[in-house]
Motif scaffolding. Structure first.
Motif, PDB file in Angstrom:
ATOM      1  N   GLY A   1      86.837  23.082  42.975  1.00 24.29           N
ATOM      2  CA  GLY A   1      86.329  24.197  43.734  1.00 24.29           C
ATOM      3  C   GLY A   1      84.822  24.159  43.840  1.00 24.29           C
ATOM      4  N   ILE A   2      84.320  25.090  44.613  1.00 24.15           N
ATOM      5  CA  ILE A   2      82.890  25.133  44.842  1.00 24.15           C
ATOM      6  C   ILE A   2      82.150  25.518  43.561  1.00 24.15           C
ATOM      7  N   GLN A   3      80.996  24.885  43.357  1.00 22.16           N
ATOM      8  CA  GLN A   3      80.164  25.155  42.187  1.00 22.16           C
ATOM      9  C   GLN A   3      78.899  25.894  42.634  1.00 22.16           C
ATOM     10  N   VAL A   4      78.494  26.871  41.845  1.00 23.81           N
ATOM     11  CA  VAL A   4      77.293  27.643  42.130  1.00 23.81           C
ATOM     12  C   VAL A   4      76.402  27.602  40.899  1.00 23.81           C
ATOM     13  N   GLU A   5      75.181  27.124  41.074  1.00 26.16           N
ATOM     14  CA  GLU A   5      74.245  27.030  39.958  1.00 26.16           C
ATOM     15  C   GLU A   5      73.009  27.856  40.258  1.00 26.16           C
ATOM     16  N   GLN A   6      72.624  28.692  39.296  1.00 23.16           N
ATOM     17  CA  GLN A   6      71.439  29.519  39.461  1.00 23.16           C
ATOM     18  C   GLN A   6      70.377  29.117  38.450  1.00 23.16           C
ATOM     19  N   SER A   7      69.138  29.193  38.900  1.00 25.94           N
ATOM     20  CA  SER A   7      68.033  28.876  38.002  1.00 25.94           C
ATOM     21  C   SER A   7      66.835  29.777  38.304  1.00 25.94           C
ATOM     22  N   PRO A   8      66.015  30.071  37.276  1.00 25.54           N
ATOM     23  CA  PRO A   8      66.266  29.765  35.873  1.00 25.54           C
ATOM     24  C   PRO A   8      67.324  30.710  35.296  1.00 25.54           C
ATOM     25  N   PRO A   9      67.879  30.407  34.159  1.00 27.63           N
ATOM     26  CA  PRO A   9      68.845  31.321  33.535  1.00 27.63           C
ATOM     27  C   PRO A   9      68.192  32.595  33.012  1.00 27.63           C
ATOM     28  N   ASP A  10      66.965  32.485  32.554  1.00 26.58           N
ATOM     29  CA  ASP A  10      66.229  33.636  32.039  1.00 26.58           C
ATOM     30  C   ASP A  10      64.795  33.574  32.530  1.00 26.58           C
ATOM     31  N   LEU A  11      64.224  34.752  32.762  1.00 26.50           N
ATOM     32  CA  LEU A  11      62.864  34.831  33.286  1.00 26.50           C
ATOM     33  C   LEU A  11      62.218  36.098  32.765  1.00 26.50           C
ATOM     34  N   ILE A  12      61.017  35.939  32.227  1.00 24.02           N
ATOM     35  CA  ILE A  12      60.247  37.092  31.755  1.00 24.02           C
ATOM     36  C   ILE A  12      58.967  37.166  32.575  1.00 24.02           C
ATOM     37  N   LEU A  21      63.877  33.041  42.547  1.00 23.46           N
ATOM     38  CA  LEU A  21      65.140  32.686  41.925  1.00 23.46           C
ATOM     39  C   LEU A  21      65.895  31.771  42.885  1.00 23.46           C
ATOM     40  N   ARG A  22      66.570  30.782  42.304  1.00 19.96           N
ATOM     41  CA  ARG A  22      67.214  29.783  43.143  1.00 19.96           C
ATOM     42  C   ARG A  22      68.722  29.766  42.909  1.00 19.96           C
ATOM     43  N   CYS A  23      69.442  29.461  43.989  1.00 18.23           N
ATOM     44  CA  CYS A  23      70.902  29.337  43.947  1.00 18.23           C
ATOM     45  C   CYS A  23      71.278  28.073  44.713  1.00 18.23           C
ATOM     46  N   ASN A  24      71.886  27.123  44.020  1.00 19.89           N
ATOM     47  CA  ASN A  24      72.401  25.907  44.648  1.00 19.89           C
ATOM     48  C   ASN A  24      73.918  25.966  44.686  1.00 19.89           C
ATOM     49  N   PHE A  25      74.501  25.493  45.762  1.00 19.56           N
ATOM     50  CA  PHE A  25      75.960  25.484  45.866  1.00 19.56           C
ATOM     51  C   PHE A  25      76.420  24.132  46.391  1.00 19.56           C
ATOM     52  N   LEU A  97      84.779  35.537  46.649  1.00 21.78           N
ATOM     53  CA  LEU A  97      83.490  34.935  46.367  1.00 21.78           C
ATOM     54  C   LEU A  97      83.520  34.195  45.041  1.00 21.78           C
ATOM     55  N   VAL A  98      82.694  33.159  44.955  1.00 19.17           N
ATOM     56  CA  VAL A  98      82.475  32.438  43.706  1.00 19.17           C
ATOM     57  C   VAL A  98      81.072  32.779  43.232  1.00 19.17           C
ATOM     58  N   PHE A  99      80.954  33.264  42.002  1.00 23.05           N
ATOM     59  CA  PHE A  99      79.684  33.726  41.472  1.00 23.05           C
ATOM     60  C   PHE A  99      79.011  32.657  40.620  1.00 23.05           C
ATOM     61  N   GLY A 100      77.681  32.603  40.689  1.00 24.77           N
ATOM     62  CA  GLY A 100      76.921  31.855  39.716  1.00 24.77           C
ATOM     63  C   GLY A 100      76.834  32.618  38.406  1.00 24.77           C
ATOM     64  N   LYS A 101      76.216  32.016  37.404  1.00 27.12           N
ATOM     65  CA  LYS A 101      76.130  32.642  36.089  1.00 27.12           C
ATOM     66  C   LYS A 101      74.980  33.635  35.985  1.00 27.12           C
ATOM     67  N   GLY A 102      74.150  33.679  37.005  1.00 25.11           N
ATOM     68  CA  GLY A 102      73.114  34.696  37.041  1.00 25.11           C
ATOM     69  C   GLY A 102      71.781  34.259  36.458  1.00 25.11           C
ATOM     70  N   THR A 103      70.748  34.976  36.858  1.00 27.88           N
ATOM     71  CA  THR A 103      69.412  34.861  36.265  1.00 27.88           C
ATOM     72  C   THR A 103      69.079  36.205  35.645  1.00 27.88           C
ATOM     73  N   ARG A 104      68.783  36.183  34.340  1.00 26.98           N
ATOM     74  CA  ARG A 104      68.421  37.426  33.661  1.00 26.98           C
ATOM     75  C   ARG A 104      66.919  37.606  33.734  1.00 26.98           C
ATOM     76  N   LEU A 105      66.486  38.663  34.420  1.00 26.03           N
ATOM     77  CA  LEU A 105      65.059  38.947  34.617  1.00 26.03           C
ATOM     78  C   LEU A 105      64.646  40.123  33.756  1.00 26.03           C
TER      79      LEU A 105
END
Lengths: 109, 113
Positions: A1-12, A21-25, A97-105
């Motif tokens: 299935g489709i893959q969704v990658e988000q970066s960065p995982p954490d941001l302060i 924030l970036r999202c690659n699919f 929808l397929v979700f990425g793992k998110g970016t925690r800001l």
């Protein structure tokens, strides 16, 4: 299935700073959405943006569908921007929808 | 305008007890409905989705089941809860045509002890 990658995982960020924030699919999609989950858990729609650029106040988003990525820009960040930002992609029809793992800001004053 | 409701907001249940979470949508007809689970404050796992009354698609084999007895009602159930069922359960809806923008309910926090 489709893959969704988000970066960065954490941001302060310091209040007032800008961020991207970036999202690659991994596959061609015709549905892409950005969500913000606030500290109370509520998921709020930010953008429906399968292609092109949209702006809403201090937030804007750009999706380059041919290169399979989307960017979410936050300018002049505020503490209320804190939370998790999710990118989600999908196809036409009734497929979910397929979700990425998110970016925690975290925006600190 | 459309609204989505979930209840209860929070729930603490013992291991082995049954579960019933309810989600209802107002202001739209024949929506797609979804159940997600979020564990450890990160990542949404799709559990079930439905495109019509009585039509349920399961994404992950598990201890849970879903039902759609009415057009705008979606129920998540379990006969016997496990510790691993703890989490934040979110219901969402979308229209069946057009852009498929999903809208989420406020969620139910479930703690299984």
């Amino acid at each position: 299935g489709i893959q969704v990658e988000q970066s960065p995982p954490d941001l302060i960020l310091q209040e007032g700073a800008n961020s991207t924030l970036r999202c690659n699919f991994s596959d061609s999609v015709n549905n892409l959405q950005w969500f913000h989950q606030n500290p109370w858990g509520q998921l709020i729609n930010l953008f429906y943006i399968p292609s092109g650029t949209k702006q809403n106040g201090r937030l804007s988003a750009t999706t380059v569908a041919t290169e399979r990525y989307s960017l979410l820009y936050i300018s002049s960040s505020q503490t209320t921007d804190s939370g998790v930002y999710f990118c989600a992609v999908g196809f036409a029809g009734n497929t979910p929808l397929v979700f990425g793992k998110g970016t925690r800001l975290s925006v600190i004053a | 305008s459309q609204t989505i409701h979930q209840w209860p907001a929070t729930l603490v249940q013992p291991v082995g007890s049954p579960l019933s979470l309810e989600c209802t949508v107002e202001g739209t007809s024949n929506p797609n409905l979804y159940w997600y689970r979020q564990a450890a404050g990160r990542g949404l796992q799709l559990l079930f989705y439905s495109v019509g009354i009585g039509q349920i698609s399961s994404e992950v084999p598990q201890n849970l089941s879903a039902s759609r007895p009415q057009d705008r009602q979606f129920i998540l159930s379990s006969k016997k809860l496990l510790l691993s069922d703890s989490g934040f359960y979110l219901c969402a809806w979308s229209v069946q045509t057009g852009g498929l923008t999903q809208y989420f309910g406020p969620g139910t926090r479930l703690l299984v002890l």
